[in-house]
Motif scaffolding. Structure first.
Motif, mmCIF file in Angstrom:
data_model
loop_
_atom_site.group_PDB
_atom_site.id
_atom_site.type_symbol
_atom_site.label_atom_id
_atom_site.label_comp_id
_atom_site.label_asym_id
_atom_site.label_seq_id
_atom_site.Cartn_x
_atom_site.Cartn_y
_atom_site.Cartn_z
ATOM 1 N N GLU A 56 -10.909 -53.543 83.991
ATOM 2 C CA GLU A 56 -11.582 -52.376 83.192
ATOM 3 C C GLU A 56 -10.969 -51.928 82.065
ATOM 4 O OE1 GLU A 56 -10.029 -52.727 86.356
ATOM 5 O OE2 GLU A 56 -11.144 -51.701 87.930
ATOM 6 N N TYR A 57 -9.647 -52.097 81.704
ATOM 7 C CA TYR A 57 -8.964 -51.710 80.538
ATOM 8 C C TYR A 57 -9.283 -52.362 79.142
ATOM 9 C CZ TYR A 57 -5.512 -49.393 77.682
ATOM 10 O OH TYR A 57 -4.878 -48.535 76.597
ATOM 11 N N TYR A 58 -10.481 -52.171 78.687
ATOM 12 C CA TYR A 58 -11.029 -53.055 77.665
ATOM 13 C C TYR A 58 -10.400 -52.961 76.197
ATOM 14 C CZ TYR A 58 -12.759 -48.340 76.597
ATOM 15 O OH TYR A 58 -12.385 -46.819 75.954
ATOM 16 N N ILE A 170 -1.808 -49.817 65.550
ATOM 17 C CA ILE A 170 -3.009 -50.291 66.386
ATOM 18 C C ILE A 170 -2.636 -49.737 67.724
ATOM 19 C CG2 ILE A 170 -3.422 -52.091 64.564
ATOM 20 C CD1 ILE A 170 -2.019 -53.794 66.589
ATOM 21 N N GLY A 171 -3.893 -50.150 68.755
ATOM 22 C CA GLY A 171 -3.672 -50.100 70.161
ATOM 23 C C GLY A 171 -3.975 -48.790 70.631
ATOM 24 N N SER A 172 -4.685 -47.965 69.714
ATOM 25 C CA SER A 172 -5.082 -46.596 69.906
ATOM 26 C C SER A 172 -3.823 -45.695 70.350
ATOM 27 C CB SER A 172 -6.174 -46.509 70.987
ATOM 28 O OG SER A 172 -6.819 -45.199 70.856
ATOM 29 N N GLY A 175 -3.917 -42.018 69.837
ATOM 30 C CA GLY A 175 -4.783 -41.240 70.771
ATOM 31 C C GLY A 175 -3.883 -40.558 71.713
ATOM 32 N N ASN A 176 -2.673 -40.762 71.935
ATOM 33 C CA ASN A 176 -1.838 -39.852 72.622
ATOM 34 C C ASN A 176 -1.542 -38.517 72.170
ATOM 35 O OD1 ASN A 176 0.504 -42.076 74.516
ATOM 36 N ND2 ASN A 176 -1.439 -41.207 74.970
ATOM 37 N N PHE A 177 -1.620 -38.469 70.843
ATOM 38 C CA PHE A 177 -1.271 -37.021 70.179
ATOM 39 C C PHE A 177 -2.656 -36.126 69.865
ATOM 40 C CE2 PHE A 177 1.206 -40.292 68.623
ATOM 41 C CZ PHE A 177 2.580 -39.899 69.017
ATOM 42 N N ALA A 219 -11.324 -47.155 82.898
ATOM 43 C CA ALA A 219 -10.091 -47.943 82.017
ATOM 44 C C ALA A 219 -8.934 -47.092 82.324
ATOM 45 C CB ALA A 219 -10.450 -47.860 80.837
ATOM 46 N N TYR A 220 -8.948 -45.476 82.930
ATOM 47 C CA TYR A 220 -7.828 -44.898 83.259
ATOM 48 C C TYR A 220 -7.755 -44.813 84.812
ATOM 49 C CZ TYR A 220 -7.507 -44.717 78.358
ATOM 50 O OH TYR A 220 -7.270 -45.080 77.066
ATOM 51 N N ASP A 221 -8.437 -45.530 85.497
ATOM 52 C CA ASP A 221 -8.514 -45.283 86.951
ATOM 53 C C ASP A 221 -8.905 -46.571 87.675
ATOM 54 O OD1 ASP A 221 -8.037 -44.052 89.538
ATOM 55 O OD2 ASP A 221 -9.708 -42.615 89.291
ATOM 56 N N THR A 299 0.043 -35.305 82.471
ATOM 57 C CA THR A 299 1.032 -36.408 82.123
ATOM 58 C C THR A 299 0.575 -37.218 80.745
ATOM 59 O OG1 THR A 299 0.148 -37.892 83.607
ATOM 60 C CG2 THR A 299 2.117 -36.960 84.133
ATOM 61 N N GLU A 300 -0.571 -37.057 80.294
ATOM 62 C CA GLU A 300 -1.181 -37.762 79.283
ATOM 63 C C GLU A 300 -2.648 -37.252 78.723
ATOM 64 O OE1 GLU A 300 -2.337 -41.966 79.207
ATOM 65 O OE2 GLU A 300 -0.808 -42.233 77.551
ATOM 66 N N ASN A 301 -2.768 -37.431 77.404
ATOM 67 C CA ASN A 301 -3.985 -37.322 76.635
ATOM 68 C C ASN A 301 -4.458 -38.612 75.959
ATOM 69 O OD1 ASN A 301 -4.629 -34.465 77.166
ATOM 70 N ND2 ASN A 301 -3.042 -33.718 75.755
ATOM 71 N N SER A 302 -5.455 -39.076 76.005
ATOM 72 C CA SER A 302 -5.795 -40.277 75.247
ATOM 73 C C SER A 302 -7.095 -39.784 74.687
ATOM 74 C CB SER A 302 -6.017 -41.299 76.351
ATOM 75 O OG SER A 302 -6.024 -42.565 75.747
ATOM 76 N N TYR A 303 -6.901 -39.602 73.397
ATOM 77 C CA TYR A 303 -8.029 -39.055 72.436
ATOM 78 C C TYR A 303 -9.072 -40.255 72.001
ATOM 79 C CZ TYR A 303 -6.302 -34.232 72.054
ATOM 80 O OH TYR A 303 -5.808 -33.252 72.272
HETATM 81 C C1 AVJ Z 1 -0.872 -47.040 74.918
HETATM 82 C C2 AVJ Z 1 -1.493 -44.751 74.419
HETATM 83 C C3 AVJ Z 1 -2.933 -46.385 73.983
HETATM 84 O O1 AVJ Z 1 -4.134 -44.237 76.091
HETATM 85 O O2 AVJ Z 1 -4.979 -45.917 76.654
HETATM 86 C C4 AVJ Z 1 -3.188 -46.583 79.109
HETATM 87 C C5 AVJ Z 1 -1.843 -45.612 77.265
HETATM 88 N N1 AVJ Z 1 -2.524 -44.761 79.722
HETATM 89 N N2 AVJ Z 1 -3.575 -46.145 80.554
HETATM 90 C C6 AVJ Z 1 -4.088 -45.315 76.522
HETATM 91 C C7 AVJ Z 1 -2.447 -45.606 78.823
HETATM 92 C C8 AVJ Z 1 -3.246 -45.252 80.823
HETATM 93 C C9 AVJ Z 1 -2.770 -46.017 76.291
HETATM 94 N N3 AVJ Z 1 -2.103 -46.047 74.882
#
Ligand code: AVJ
Length: 340
Positions: A56-58, A170-172, A175-177, A219-221, A299-303
């Motif tokens: 799922e994590y493309y 890289i790696g997005s 997106g955490n910010f 991708a996040y679940d 716990t996280e934002n992923s823009y």
């Molecule tokens: C490392 C921030 C790019 O946001 O996709 C992956 C971290 N969190 N699955 C993302 C993450 C949940 C990832 N980054």
């Protein structure tokens, strides 16, 4: 602010103090939050590596495929134009174990015969693994590791004289910010560069023609529960590092798409009403955290970005986007920008 060239004790002291401060601030706030950098203890870093290989994590494999298809073009474009004379030096922010970077380094060696690679990361063990990887697999690369937390500290990049810098972010990871913090990170980086130096920025894209909201959310679940374990691991970390008493089976992983903010959010949802005690530590006295049923810790934002939003973000930090590469399904973008 500190840049330790291999001083693990100093790093771990400052890290545990930062954990204590971060957790007190985040869990006494409304709504409750914890910063995503807390995910990356040893177990969390391992879980993240597993996430990057999930069906799922493309993100990871898509960015790698863009590098594989366009590395020569990317390096040629970065070497073109005005700027400091000399070979390109590649500097990577948050390099981790640098598994995708090899493709770009090999292209740099093809283009200019040799290359200096400076991975910057908060984790000394990740950097050791990165340099092993690179040195064993790509002849012509000189590795100079730098242990620095570019997110919490100013970035004194150890710049080589008489070279041009291609900074890799890289790696997005950007997106955490929040947009404001992302601008801050890029401005901080820009301040270390000279006009004509370049930045290669990897960003995950918003849902579109070939990218459904469901695929983004998955991708996040993921169905194997690896992302859930990654999210819940932060509580285990707080139990270990702070002597907290979180019962992980009383929380549930929750991921959602927030279209107004253009971000995936991860939360830990408290199942029952509960109180969790955190003992006294370097940041202050003991305290208890009370949860209502279904209350969450964010716990996280992923823009996620549109191509236009990437350009605007870069421009706000005094970079001009010169070229961008996407995969055929437009899941992910890699953008080259010039420091103005
Ligand atoms: C490392 C921030 C790019 O946001 O996709 C992956 C971290 N969190 N699955 C993302 C993450 C949940 C990832 N980054």
């Amino acid at each position: 602010m500190s840049t330790f060239a291999f001083a693990p004790e100093a790093i771990s002291t400052s890290t545990s103090e930062a954990v204590a401060r971060e957790v007190r601030a985040g869990l006494t706030a409304t709504p409750k939050t914890l910063s995503p950098w807390l995910f990356y203890d040893e177990a969390g870093s391992h879980l993240f590596e597993q996430i990057t290989e999930l069906p799922e994590y493309y993100l990871t494999r898509t960015e790698r495929s863009i590098f594989a298809a366009h590395a020569d073009e990317i390096l040629e474009e970065a070497a073109r134009g005005q700027g400091p004379a000399g070979k390109l030096t590649l500097i990577e922010l948050g390099a981790g174990t640098a598994t995708k970077t090899g493709i770009l380094l090999a292209a740099a060696v093809r283009q200019q015969g040799s290359v200096v690679y400076q991975p910057v990361d908060v984790s000394e063990t990740a950097l050791a693994e990165a340099s092993d990887n690179i040195l064993n697999n790509i002849p012509g690369v000189t590795v100079r590791c730098q242990v620095t937390d570019y997110t919490r500290e100013a970035l004194p990049l150890n710049r080589l004289p008489n070279t041009r810098t291609l900074a890799l972010y890289i790696g997005s990871s950007i997106g955490n910010f929040t947009p404001r913090a992302a601008r801050g990170v890029l401005r901080n980086l820009r301040a270390q560069l000279l006009p004509g130096d370049t930045l290669l920025l990897g960003t995950d894209l918003v849902p579109g023609k070939h990218k459904t909201e469901a695929a983004l959310l998955a991708a996040y679940d993921d169905s194997a529960g690896t992302t859930a374990a990654f999210n819940l691991n932060v509580l285990t970390r707080l139990n270990r590092d702070l002597g907290a008493r979180f019962e992980t089976d009383k929380f549930r992983h929750k991921a959602l798409w927030n279209p107004e903010a253009s971000r995936i959010e991860m939360h830990l949802e408290s199942l029952p009403a509960q109180r969790v005690r955190i003992p006294a530590n370097s940041s202050g006295s003991a305290f208890a955290v009370s949860f209502n049923p279904s209350e969450t810790i964010h716990t996280e934002n992923s823009y996620k970005f549109t191509p236009g939003a990437v350009e605007v973000l870069l421009a706000s930090a005094n970079f001009r986007a010169t070229r961008s590469w996407r995969d055929p399904q437009e899941l992910f973008a890699v953008t080259l920008a010039t420091a103005l």
